[in-house]
Motif scaffolding. Sequence first.
Motif, PDB file in Angstrom:
ATOM      1  N   ASP A   1       0.910  -1.254  -0.187  1.00  0.00           N
ATOM      2  CA  ASP A   1       0.108  -0.095   0.114  1.00  0.00           C
ATOM      3  C   ASP A   1       0.840   1.267   0.031  1.00  0.00           C
ATOM      4  OD1 ASP A   1      -2.345  -1.290   0.048  1.00  0.00           O
ATOM      5  OD2 ASP A   1      -2.232  -1.769   2.375  1.00  0.00           O
ATOM      6  N   ALA A   2       0.594   2.220  -0.989  1.00  0.00           N
ATOM      7  CA  ALA A   2       1.302   3.365  -1.037  1.00  0.00           C
ATOM      8  C   ALA A   2       0.761   4.286   0.064  1.00  0.00           C
ATOM      9  CB  ALA A   2       0.923   4.129  -2.240  1.00  0.00           C
ATOM     10  N   LEU A   3       1.652   5.328   0.577  1.00  0.00           N
ATOM     11  CA  LEU A   3       1.066   6.212   1.629  1.00  0.00           C
ATOM     12  C   LEU A   3      -0.142   7.230   0.849  1.00  0.00           C
ATOM     13  CD1 LEU A   3       4.757   7.203   2.490  1.00  0.00           C
ATOM     14  CD2 LEU A   3       3.061   5.964   4.149  1.00  0.00           C
ATOM     15  N   GLY A   4      -0.829   7.585   1.764  1.00  0.00           N
ATOM     16  CA  GLY A   4      -2.077   8.311   1.286  1.00  0.00           C
ATOM     17  C   GLY A   4      -1.667   9.891   0.939  1.00  0.00           C
ATOM     18  N   GLY A   5      -2.521  10.285  -0.011  1.00  0.00           N
ATOM     19  CA  GLY A   5      -2.331  11.954  -0.141  1.00  0.00           C
ATOM     20  C   GLY A   5      -1.674  11.839  -1.555  1.00  0.00           C
ATOM     21  N   TYR A   6      -1.403  11.294  -2.380  1.00  0.00           N
ATOM     22  CA  TYR A   6      -0.711  11.483  -3.430  1.00  0.00           C
ATOM     23  C   TYR A   6      -1.759  12.218  -4.727  1.00  0.00           C
ATOM     24  CZ  TYR A   6       1.421  11.339  -8.036  1.00  0.00           C
ATOM     25  OH  TYR A   6       1.788  11.887  -9.372  1.00  0.00           O
ATOM     26  N   ARG A   7      -1.099  13.273  -5.374  1.00  0.00           N
ATOM     27  CA  ARG A   7      -2.203  13.576  -6.466  1.00  0.00           C
ATOM     28  C   ARG A   7      -1.155  14.240  -7.454  1.00  0.00           C
ATOM     29  NH1 ARG A   7      -4.851  18.497  -3.326  1.00  0.00           N
ATOM     30  NH2 ARG A   7      -3.613  20.104  -4.533  1.00  0.00           N
ATOM     31  N   ASP A   8      -1.606  14.167  -8.853  1.00  0.00           N
ATOM     32  CA  ASP A   8      -0.967  14.799  -9.741  1.00  0.00           C
ATOM     33  C   ASP A   8      -1.127  16.405  -9.788  1.00  0.00           C
ATOM     34  OD1 ASP A   8       0.526  13.150 -11.225  1.00  0.00           O
ATOM     35  OD2 ASP A   8      -1.145  12.334 -11.950  1.00  0.00           O
ATOM     36  N   PRO A   9      -0.285  17.325  -9.909  1.00  0.00           N
ATOM     37  CA  PRO A   9      -0.338  18.737 -10.002  1.00  0.00           C
ATOM     38  C   PRO A   9      -1.065  19.098 -11.061  1.00  0.00           C
ATOM     39  CG  PRO A   9       1.865  18.093 -10.711  1.00  0.00           C
ATOM     40  CD  PRO A   9       1.397  17.014 -10.243  1.00  0.00           C
ATOM     41  N   LYS A  10      -2.071  20.034 -10.909  1.00  0.00           N
ATOM     42  CA  LYS A  10      -3.144  20.466 -12.033  1.00  0.00           C
ATOM     43  C   LYS A  10      -3.130  21.670 -12.264  1.00  0.00           C
ATOM     44  CE  LYS A  10      -7.933  20.306 -12.735  1.00  0.00           C
ATOM     45  NZ  LYS A  10      -8.993  20.575 -11.576  1.00  0.00           N
ATOM     46  N   PRO A  11      -2.527  22.164 -13.508  1.00  0.00           N
ATOM     47  CA  PRO A  11      -2.664  23.511 -13.679  1.00  0.00           C
ATOM     48  C   PRO A  11      -4.022  24.445 -13.513  1.00  0.00           C
ATOM     49  CG  PRO A  11      -2.466  22.266 -15.486  1.00  0.00           C
ATOM     50  CD  PRO A  11      -2.332  21.346 -14.468  1.00  0.00           C
ATOM     51  N   MET A  12      -4.036  25.344 -12.749  1.00  0.00           N
ATOM     52  CA  MET A  12      -5.091  26.212 -12.734  1.00  0.00           C
ATOM     53  C   MET A  12      -5.359  27.332 -13.402  1.00  0.00           C
ATOM     54  SD  MET A  12      -6.721  24.789  -9.982  1.00  0.00           S
ATOM     55  CE  MET A  12      -7.738  25.858  -9.018  1.00  0.00           C
ATOM     56  N   VAL A  13      -4.305  27.863 -13.872  1.00  0.00           N
ATOM     57  CA  VAL A  13      -4.025  29.101 -14.589  1.00  0.00           C
ATOM     58  C   VAL A  13      -3.225  29.226 -15.860  1.00  0.00           C
ATOM     59  CG1 VAL A  13      -3.226  31.570 -14.345  1.00  0.00           C
ATOM     60  CG2 VAL A  13      -4.546  30.684 -12.407  1.00  0.00           C
ATOM     61  N   PHE A  14      -3.948  29.662 -16.997  1.00  0.00           N
ATOM     62  CA  PHE A  14      -3.155  29.369 -18.369  1.00  0.00           C
ATOM     63  C   PHE A  14      -2.744  30.803 -18.572  1.00  0.00           C
ATOM     64  CE2 PHE A  14      -4.773  25.567 -17.807  1.00  0.00           C
ATOM     65  CZ  PHE A  14      -4.078  24.436 -18.444  1.00  0.00           C
ATOM     66  N   SER A  15      -1.715  31.038 -19.509  1.00  0.00           N
ATOM     67  CA  SER A  15      -1.332  32.123 -20.063  1.00  0.00           C
ATOM     68  C   SER A  15      -0.476  31.681 -21.207  1.00  0.00           C
ATOM     69  CB  SER A  15      -0.578  33.227 -19.182  1.00  0.00           C
ATOM     70  OG  SER A  15      -0.134  34.123 -19.759  1.00  0.00           O
ATOM     71  N   GLY A  16      -0.478  32.690 -22.411  1.00  0.00           N
ATOM     72  CA  GLY A  16       0.432  32.353 -23.565  1.00  0.00           C
ATOM     73  C   GLY A  16       1.672  33.085 -23.161  1.00  0.00           C
TER      74      GLY A  16
ATOM     75  N   VAL B   1      -9.379  27.550 -16.929  1.00  0.00           N
ATOM     76  CA  VAL B   1      -9.999  26.359 -17.621  1.00  0.00           C
ATOM     77  C   VAL B   1     -11.397  26.512 -17.820  1.00  0.00           C
ATOM     78  CG1 VAL B   1      -9.483  23.883 -18.446  1.00  0.00           C
ATOM     79  CG2 VAL B   1      -7.902  25.252 -17.087  1.00  0.00           C
ATOM     80  N   TYR B   2     -11.978  26.453 -18.870  1.00  0.00           N
ATOM     81  CA  TYR B   2     -13.488  26.442 -19.047  1.00  0.00           C
ATOM     82  C   TYR B   2     -13.785  24.965 -19.651  1.00  0.00           C
ATOM     83  CZ  TYR B   2     -13.015  31.338 -17.977  1.00  0.00           C
ATOM     84  OH  TYR B   2     -12.685  32.610 -17.649  1.00  0.00           O
ATOM     85  N   GLU B   3     -14.926  24.397 -19.045  1.00  0.00           N
ATOM     86  CA  GLU B   3     -15.505  23.361 -19.622  1.00  0.00           C
ATOM     87  C   GLU B   3     -16.608  23.683 -20.337  1.00  0.00           C
ATOM     88  OE1 GLU B   3     -14.071  20.524 -19.818  1.00  0.00           O
ATOM     89  OE2 GLU B   3     -12.454  20.855 -17.980  1.00  0.00           O
ATOM     90  N   VAL B   4     -16.563  23.614 -21.783  1.00  0.00           N
ATOM     91  CA  VAL B   4     -17.871  23.989 -22.494  1.00  0.00           C
ATOM     92  C   VAL B   4     -18.618  22.786 -23.103  1.00  0.00           C
ATOM     93  CG1 VAL B   4     -18.297  25.547 -24.375  1.00  0.00           C
ATOM     94  CG2 VAL B   4     -16.629  26.249 -23.042  1.00  0.00           C
ATOM     95  N   ALA B   5     -19.883  22.737 -22.751  1.00  0.00           N
ATOM     96  CA  ALA B   5     -20.649  21.832 -23.548  1.00  0.00           C
ATOM     97  C   ALA B   5     -21.665  22.570 -24.359  1.00  0.00           C
ATOM     98  CB  ALA B   5     -21.799  21.277 -22.433  1.00  0.00           C
TER      99      ALA B   5
END
Lengths: 618, 407
Positions: A297-312, A385-389
Amino acid sequence: MSPMASTAHTPSATPPEAIRNFSIIAHIDHGKSTLADRMLQITGVVDPRQMRDQYLDRMDIERERGITIKSQAVRMPWETAEGTFTLNMIDTPGHVDFTYEVSRSLAACEGAVLLVDAAQGIEAQTLANLYLAMENDLTIIPVLNKIDLPAAQPEKYAEELAGLIGCDPRDCLKVSGKTGEGVEPLLDEIVRQVPHPVGDPDAPARAMIFDSVYDTYRGVVTYVRVIDGHLSPRERIVMMSTRATHDLLEIGVISPEPVAGSGLGVGEVGYLITGVKDVRQSKVGDTVTNASKPATDALGGYRDPKPMVFSGLYPIDGSDYPALREALDKLKLNDAALVYEPETSAALGFGFRCGFLGLLHLEIVRERLEREAGLDLISTAPNVVYEVAMEDGKKLTVTNPSEYPGGKVAEVREPVVRATVLAPSEFIGTIMELCQQRRGSLRGMDYLSEDRVEMRYTLPLAEIVFDFFDQLKSRTRGYASLDYEADGDQVADLVKVDILLQGETVDAFSAIVHKDKAYGYGVMMAGKLRKLIPRQQFEVPIQAAVGARVIARENVRAMRKDVLAKCYGGDITRKRKLLEKQKEGKKRMKMVGRVEVPQEAFIAALSSDAGSTDKGKK
Amino acid sequence: MASALPDGDPAPPDGALPPSAVGGAADRRFGVYVHVPFCRVRCGYCDFTTYTAADLGGLADQDRYADTATRELDLAATVLARAGLPSRAVSTVFFGGGTPTLLPVTDLTRLLRTVRSMFGMDPEAEVTTEANPDSVTSASLAALAEGGITRVSFGMQSAVPHVLASLDRTHDPARVPTAVAWARDAGLEVSLDLIYGTPGESLADWRTSVTAALACEPDHVSAYALVVEDGTRLAARVRRGELPAPDDDDLADKYELADALLADAGFEWYEVSNWAVPGGHACRHNLGYWRGDDWWGIGPGAHSHVGGVRWWNVRHPRSYAERLAAGASPAAGREVLGDAERRAEQVLLAVRLSDGLLVDELDDVGRAAVPSLVEDGLVDASALPRRVALTRRGRLLADAVVRALLG
C-alpha cells in the motif's frame, strides 16, 4: 541547554525516539528564513564563517522575493537534559500556489512551529497552512517572532494565536530570529512537545517524497521522509505511483550540505539520487519502496499537480522562439507543475500556452525564463480552464480564450475556489463589496480577535486571476491577506469578448468574462488600445464585440502629418537613413490587417492591470 | 545645412571622385551652393552650421571667408576635371546660410565671378541669395543685381511680433514689404520664407503671416513647419516644459490653410513646402536637389552630390579654412550610393514634387502599394497610371507614402 550537541546520531542508525520532525509555518515576511538561519548557527551545523542570510533559499528569486519556492530539509543535532536528539527542519514553500507541496511537507512532520510576526499577527495563508497542519494532527508550537521590534505587540497576538489553536496565551513562545533571543528555548520545546516518529522498522520501506529538485550536476535530488522500513544505497527502489524502478545511487542527509550515508531508517528525513533527469519521475507525494520487498500500500495523499491558470508566453523577438522552447524544456525538469504546448497567435506569433498552479507560479516561471535564459517575453492575460458543453452534445476544454467556440453553447463551467480573507474588521464592508463585484458568495465569517476577522468566500478563480489581490490590497491599505484553494466548478453565464482593430480580431486580447462584465471589459480594453495604438494614415476603429454584437467602440484618428518640412541638399542623406531606420522599426511592428501595432502596445495592453500580481512580498 | 553630419565613409584627402560618379553626367544639371556660415545672432530654433562673429577669428574670420571659399571652388574645378566629368556650365547658384548678406556685396559678386570663370554659366542661370529683411538696403540689393544675382529669398518667417520674438528673429515685420519693394526695383525675383507652428502661434497669427506675405506680391513662397531640432535652445525650452512641443494636428491645419490661401492668390505648389507663381518661378536650384542633379556645396558643413556620391564638409569654419589652406579637401565624410540607395532617394525626393514620380521607377512592391494609397486619399488618381503624385493630404503624409512605396 548545551548549544551544540557533543554526540550527534549517525544517519540510518538513529533511534526514532530521538527524532523530531517539524516544519515552520509562517507568512512570507514573518521571519522564517532568519529564524532558520539562527537555528543552523545555534546547532552548529553551519560554521559562523560560512553563514549567509537566508542560507536555505538557493535560487536568486527566492532570496530577492523572500519566498521559498522549493522545500529543504535540514538535519540538526540538539542536546537537552534528556540526551541527544536529531531535529529535522522541513522548510515549506510559502505561497498559496503551492498548497499541495505544503501539505506534503507537513505530512512529513509530527510538529509545526507556527511563527507569527509579533507586530502583524497571523495572515490568511498562514492560517490556511495552520489548518492543514491541524488536519494532519501535527503538534503546534505557537511562536511570536520579531519581539525585538518596537511595534511588537506579543500579548495581543498571543491572544489571537491562543484563540486559533486553543491554548493558553502564556504558551506562546517569544523569539527574535534576528537577535537569536528565545531560539534555544524553542529548540528545547520542539524536543519536549513534538512527538517522535513511529514506524515499523521491519516492514517494506515506505518513504514519502515531499520535494524533488533538479540539479545540473547530479540530476534529480529527491527529498523523502521514511515512514516504515529502511532504504539503503545501491538497492533498487520503486516509485509506487508509476511502478518505475531506479537504482539508488546515493542516499543521505542535508546538514545543511548533502552528506551521503548508509541509508535512512524509520522517521528519518533525507535525500536520494537515482540519476533521473526530470522531476516528473520523482513526484511530490509519491511513495518510494524497496524493489526487492515492495510495500503493498502506498502512503495516502498523492495527487498529480493540476494547472489552474493559463497564459500564452511569447518571445518579443520572434527569433527567440527556439530559445524559449529550450528554456521551458529545461525549467520543466525542475518544475513538475509546469505544462505547456506550442500555440500560434496571429498577433504575437509563435509561443506557448502554459499552465500554472497559480499567478505566483506564473510569475516565477516567467521571471526565471527571462532571467536564466535572457529572454524578453510577453505574457497574455492569465485565464482559467473552461469546460464547454455544446448544444450538439460536444464537450471541450478551453484553455485559451481564442479557442472559445462560436457555435451554440449549452453550458460553460468555470473553476471556483474557496477563499479566505483575513483583515481588520473595519474593512468588512469593503471586502464584501469587492467579493460581491467578483461574483463571490459569503460562506462564513469569524472574529479572530476583537478587531480581526476571517471571511470565507466562494469565488470564481477567473475573478481572482484578474487583479483581485491588487484590489484587495489597495482597498484595505495592505492589511488584508488572502488564501484560496480549488473547490470544484460551477455553471456560469460567460461570454467571449473579442477586440477588433479595423474589423480584424486580435486574438491576444480576447477574453472570457461574465456576461455582466463584458461591457466593462470591452470599454476598458478599447480605451486602453486607443491610447496605445499610434495614429495611422487612416482611421482605425477599435471595437469590442460579443459574437457579432459590438459593445464598445473607440477610434484612433488618422494621422494628419508625417512629412519632413525641409528636404534640401544637406538633408537627403539624413532623411534616407531615417527611412532605413523606420524600416527596421517596422519589423518590430505587428501587423493586424493594415494596422501597425508596436510590440510595446501589446505589452502595455496585456500587462498593466489585466491580471497583474503583486510584484513584491505578499 | 543640418547640424549633425551623417555617418559615412572617410573622404579621400584630395577629394577625388570614384569613376561611378561620371556616368550620365551630361544629362544632369550642375549647380553651386555657397554656404555662408555667419549670423549676427543665433536663432533659438536654428541647427544650421552658422556662427556669430564672436565665435570665430584667424583663418575663419568673416573677412577672409571669400578667399577661403574661392580655394574650394578651385578644388572643385580640379576634382571634377580630374574625374573626367564633362565640362558643364553652371545652371544655378545659391548663396545660403547663415546670412549671406552679412558678407560685403563685393564678396558675393566676386565669388560669383569666380564661379563663372571656372565653370562658365548658363545665360539663363538662376542666382539666388538668402537675406534677412534687416540685412539689406536699397543700395545693397541694387549692387547684388548688378553683380549677377537674379533672385533673393527673404527670411520673413512671420508677420506677427510675438511669433518673431519666440523665434529670436530681430527684424521689424514692417521692414519686409520695404525690402521686397527694393528688390523689385533692383529687378530681382523675390521669394519669402515662412515658418508655421512656432509655440504660441495661433491659426489666426498664421493667417496674418501668410496674408502679409501675399500682400508683398512675391514670386515664390516657402512655408516650413517648425522642427524642434535636438541641441537647439528651442529644444531645451520645450524639454523643460517652458514651451509646448509643436502639435501635428495644428501643423496640418496651418499647412492646409497656407495651401488654400496661396492657391487663392494664384500660387501653385511644386514641392511639399514650396509654392510659386506660374510661369517659371519655381526655384530651379532647389529643384536640382529633388531631381537628382549634381551640385557642389562650398563652405563649412556644406553637402555636395555628384553622380550618386554624396559628401559633406567639416562643420567648423576654422578646420574648414585650415584644410583648404593646406591644399586638402575639406570633406569630412562621404557615401557612394548603391543602386538600392539611389532608387530609394529618387523615390523619397521625387514624390515631394507636384510632378511626382514615374510609376516605371517603382519596383513591384512599390507598385502594389499604390492602390491603397489612392484609397486612403494620399495619391492623386488622375496622375495615374503614369505618375505617382500626392494629394494635399498626401503631401502632409509624404513620408508615410514614401515608406509604403519603398516597402
